[in-house]
Write an enzyme that holds these catalytic residues in place. Structure first.
Site, short mmCIF file in Angstrom:
data_model
loop_
_atom_site.label_atom_id
_atom_site.label_comp_id
_atom_site.label_asym_id
_atom_site.label_seq_id
_atom_site.Cartn_x
_atom_site.Cartn_y
_atom_site.Cartn_z
N ASP A 204 -51.92 -6.96 0.69
CA ASP A 204 -52.45 -5.87 1.52
C ASP A 204 -51.36 -5.05 2.18
OD1 ASP A 204 -54.62 -4.41 2.47
OD2 ASP A 204 -54.75 -5.55 4.33
N THR A 228 -58.36 -0.52 5.43
CA THR A 228 -58.71 -0.86 4.05
C THR A 228 -60.23 -0.97 3.93
OG1 THR A 228 -56.66 -2.12 3.87
CG2 THR A 228 -58.33 -2.49 2.18
N GLN A 278 -57.06 -0.74 -4.58
CA GLN A 278 -57.50 -0.68 -3.19
C GLN A 278 -57.91 0.75 -2.85
OE1 GLN A 278 -54.80 -0.86 0.55
NE2 GLN A 278 -55.41 -3.00 0.21
#
Length: 287
Positions: A204, A228, A278
């Site tokens: 991440d 996110t 993502q």
């Protein structure tokens, strides 16, 4: 985090029942639950409910609500299906009677089959590069508050060596592409599943910032909120998280306040070990 054992302690959940687990939080500087923590803890919970010979090959998660680092997180696992070669699990993370993260996992028995992959990008090797913190060192005198904030936010058990300027230091407009070498600083003598869990945690970092590279000159006028929205990982081959891997990142598009990014993860020997995708919220606002 002072040592890799700190991360193992965070990833490893307390078992409350056959399908319910309790996790503590990584103490982020921004006081909200880190997305990589939710992904790795959910994967740990799913792993606890499948046969030992299976390995995760794909995961897909959605961040539903922001989480507080002051409250433990409860994980509930649902068995979707077990077959001879695959197992499927759904995991939901809950805090204060709210769902904050949902995810789906597919586990696969080892098989042999066809083989191909794209090539490792031709970039400088990590031994020729500075770490992101070494690049940031001049800020200690110029902008000490910003420097100490970066130090506080950094997961020090991992080492990052950007090919070019560190993403958080970039102020000029550039193409939405980046390459970052990374590794765990300490040798990890654990089963392969723990290497996957560590990769899930660190995956991440760096992705969403890449989507902002074409807009740095305008975004630096404002404060910008990042979050996110969803996150996916496909595991292709075995690897070691304590050896150098390369993040090859590209953001094909950004629109409507959202940025999309995808990345390939290569071992230093050229093997493609994982792929990431993502989408995140990028919201500039005036202070």
């Amino acid at each position: 985090m002072k040592s890799y054992q700190d991360l193992i302690d965070i990833i490893t959940l307390k078992k409350l029942s056959s399908n319910t687990f309790l996790g503590k939080n990584y103490p982020t500087a921004w006081k909200r639950v880190f997305g990589g923590q939710l992904v790795s803890q959910s994967l740990f919970a799913a792993y606890e409910t499948v046969a030992k010979h299976l390995q995760v090959h794909s995961l897909h998660g959605f961040f539903v609500n922001g989480g507080s680092i002051d409250t433990p997180i409860t994980y509930k696992v649902k068995n979707l299906r077990d077959s001879r070669n695959f197992s499927y699990r759904s995991v939901s993370a809950h805090q204060n009677n709210e769902t904050i993260f949902t995810s789906n996992f597919s586990f696969h028995k080892h098989e042999t089959g066809v083989h191909h992959q794209i090539e490792l990008p031709n970039v400088l090797t990590p031994d020729l590069l500075l770490t992101d913190l070494q690049q940031a060192k001049p800020l200690e005198k110029i902008h000490p508050h910003r420097y100490h904030r970066l130090i506080k936010m950094h997961p020090h058990i991992f080492e990052f060596r950007p090919v070019g300027k560190a993403l958080f230091l970039e102020t000029s407009k550039s193409a939405p592409k980046a390459h970052v070498w990374f590794r765990l600083k300490h040798e990890l003598s654990t089963p392969f599943s723990m290497h996957q869990l560590f990769l899930a945690f660190v995956s991440d970092y760096h992705l969403l910032l890449t989507t902002t590279l074409p807009h740095r000159e305008s975004l630096r006028v404002f404060r910008t909120f990042y979050a996110t929205l969803d996150h996916s990982i496909w595991f292709h081959r075995r690897f070691r998280i304590d050896q150098w891997s390369l993040l090859d990142i590209e953001s094909p598009t950004a629109s409507h306040g959202r940025g999309f990014v995808r990345a390939h993860v290569f071992a230093q020997n050229g093997e493609l070990i994982a792929s990431l995708a993502q989408e995140g919220l990028i919201r500039p606002y005036k202070p």
